[in-house]
Design an enzyme around this catalytic site. Structure first.
Site, PDB file in Angstrom:
ATOM      1  N   ASP A   1       0.811  -1.222   0.000  1.00 49.78           N
ATOM      2  CA  ASP A   1       0.000   0.000   0.000  1.00 49.78           C
ATOM      3  C   ASP A   1       0.845   1.274   0.000  1.00 49.78           C
ATOM      4  O   ASP A   1       1.983   1.285   0.483  1.00 49.78           O
ATOM      5  CB  ASP A   1      -0.878   0.023   1.258  1.00 49.78           C
ATOM      6  CG  ASP A   1      -2.074  -0.909   1.135  1.00 49.78           C
ATOM      7  OD1 ASP A   1      -2.061  -1.785   0.253  1.00 49.78           O
ATOM      8  OD2 ASP A   1      -3.005  -0.760   1.945  1.00 49.78           O
ATOM      9  N   ASP A   2       0.225   2.319  -0.497  1.00 48.66           N
ATOM     10  CA  ASP A   2       0.669   3.720  -0.347  1.00 48.66           C
ATOM     11  C   ASP A   2       1.772   4.170  -1.303  1.00 48.66           C
ATOM     12  O   ASP A   2       2.203   5.303  -1.241  1.00 48.66           O
ATOM     13  CB  ASP A   2       1.103   4.046   1.094  1.00 48.66           C
ATOM     14  CG  ASP A   2      -0.018   3.862   2.098  1.00 48.66           C
ATOM     15  OD1 ASP A   2      -1.144   3.554   1.682  1.00 48.66           O
ATOM     16  OD2 ASP A   2       0.230   4.024   3.307  1.00 48.66           O
TER      17      ASP A   2
ATOM     18  N   HIS B   1      -5.983   3.047  -4.366  1.00 48.42           N
ATOM     19  CA  HIS B   1      -5.962   3.302  -2.914  1.00 48.42           C
ATOM     20  C   HIS B   1      -6.217   4.793  -2.624  1.00 48.42           C
ATOM     21  O   HIS B   1      -5.658   5.337  -1.697  1.00 48.42           O
ATOM     22  CB  HIS B   1      -4.597   2.854  -2.361  1.00 48.42           C
ATOM     23  CG  HIS B   1      -4.529   2.748  -0.867  1.00 48.42           C
ATOM     24  ND1 HIS B   1      -5.536   2.230  -0.098  1.00 48.42           N
ATOM     25  CD2 HIS B   1      -3.545   3.097   0.007  1.00 48.42           C
ATOM     26  CE1 HIS B   1      -5.177   2.266   1.178  1.00 48.42           C
ATOM     27  NE2 HIS B   1      -3.976   2.792   1.270  1.00 48.42           N
TER      28      HIS B   1
ATOM     29  N   HIS C   1       3.638  -2.191   3.324  1.00 51.32           N
ATOM     30  CA  HIS C   1       3.707  -0.848   2.735  1.00 51.32           C
ATOM     31  C   HIS C   1       5.021  -0.679   1.983  1.00 51.32           C
ATOM     32  O   HIS C   1       6.062  -1.141   2.452  1.00 51.32           O
ATOM     33  CB  HIS C   1       3.591   0.220   3.821  1.00 51.32           C
ATOM     34  CG  HIS C   1       2.236   0.242   4.466  1.00 51.32           C
ATOM     35  ND1 HIS C   1       1.901  -0.605   5.486  1.00 51.32           N
ATOM     36  CD2 HIS C   1       1.131   0.983   4.193  1.00 51.32           C
ATOM     37  CE1 HIS C   1       0.636  -0.380   5.833  1.00 51.32           C
ATOM     38  NE2 HIS C   1       0.149   0.578   5.069  1.00 51.32           N
TER      39      HIS C   1
ATOM     40  N   HIS D   1      -5.153   9.897  -0.130  1.00 53.77           N
ATOM     41  CA  HIS D   1      -5.095   9.173   1.146  1.00 53.77           C
ATOM     42  C   HIS D   1      -5.495  10.050   2.340  1.00 53.77           C
ATOM     43  O   HIS D   1      -5.207   9.736   3.487  1.00 53.77           O
ATOM     44  CB  HIS D   1      -3.670   8.610   1.351  1.00 53.77           C
ATOM     45  CG  HIS D   1      -3.621   7.359   2.192  1.00 53.77           C
ATOM     46  ND1 HIS D   1      -3.651   7.375   3.565  1.00 53.77           N
ATOM     47  CD2 HIS D   1      -3.536   6.057   1.852  1.00 53.77           C
ATOM     48  CE1 HIS D   1      -3.570   6.133   4.024  1.00 53.77           C
ATOM     49  NE2 HIS D   1      -3.511   5.307   2.996  1.00 53.77           N
TER      50      HIS D   1
END
Ligand SMILES: [Zn+2]
Length: 264
Positions: free
Chosen positions: A71-72, A122, A230, A126
């Site tokens: 993620d991210d 995603h 991540h 964010h």
């Protein structure tokens, strides 16, 4: 007699050349299919209802399967390291990217895509405040992110079909807003997925040994794993334990898949 011998030699020579060409062509095909996806995802792909069902049931599966998800990202330092390790270990993963990071590092997303990883959504920034501000802002963030991915991988009308809520759908933050957003996703033919296994790298306090231990503990007695890690710099560095994590699951007999295996 001399002509006959020459002809025999010629036949042998021609056969040799033909065989060599066949071998080279076969090798080329094998190498090529490694980079060709069964499904080219666009807004017109007919995968969504089927995909939704498969994703809902995914973690209750009884097969030993591991879905690595990152993620991210993309991040200029960490993501290429993650990609190197995935390549060495021949594991296809899924990247839940943030739209504005994709715009900063499109070449990394392109590399991930070309190496067979699934590029999923995603959100664009964010930030829960702007993401859930109203319906329009949520829809806009989904679309902007997929547009950024499409631009990076040079695929017009790219649709990722899979979304992950920042902090996860299961987290207690913004419960009501996420419920509404979930309905919007359904209208847009997107599925969403959390995870059922993590090494807690976002806690920022773990050493590599602890990260690996966290992961092993979390995976205990689970068959199908959706693993959260991540690929950013502001958390404990999962890329340092990725190789060992993959090898641990390999020893335990897990197969590695990504979401392409669900949309096929
Ligand atoms: Zn996130």
């Amino acid at each position: 007699m001399k002509i006959f011998i020459l002809t025999k030699k010629s036949i042998f020579f021609i056969s040799f050349i033909v065989l060599t060409i066949l071998i080279i062509f076969t090798l080329y095909l094998v190498f090529k299919t490694d980079n060709v996806f069964a499904v080219e995802l666009t807004y017109n792909s007919i995968v969504s209802s089927n995909l939704n069902e498969k994703i809902t049931k995914l973690t209750s599966g009884k097969e030993k399967k591991a879905y690595f998800t990152f993620d991210d990202g993309p991040n200029a330092t960490i993501t290429p390291k993650v990609l190197d390790i995935l390549k060495e270990e021949n594991v296809k993963a899924t990247f839940f990217v943030i739209g504005k990071n994709v715009e900063e590092h499109p070449e990394i997303v392109k590399r991930a895509y070309e190496e067979g990883h699934y590029i999923a959504n995603h959100s664009y920034d964010h930030h829960n405040n702007s993401l859930y501000k109203n319906e329009e802002s949520f829809i806009k963030q989904i679309k902007m992110t997929d547009e950024a991915i499409g631009k990076a991988i040079e695929k017009k009308d790219y649709c990722s079909y899979v979304f992950r809520f920042p902090n996860g759908y299961m987290s207690s933050q913004n419960k009501e807003k996420k419920k509404k957003a979930r309905e919007l996703l359904e209208e847009m033919n997107y599925s969403y997925i959390d995870w059922n296994c993590l090494n807690n790298d976002s806690m920022k306090k773990y050493t590599s040994t602890q990260l690996l231990e966290n992961l092993k503990k979390c995976a205990k007695n689970k068959d199908t794993l959706v693993i959260l890690m991540h690929d950013t710099k502001d958390v404990s560095n999962s890329s340092l334990v990725l190789k060992d994590s993959i090898r641990y699951f390999k020893e335990k007999g897990y197969k590695f898949e990504n979401f392409y295996d669900l949309v096929e």
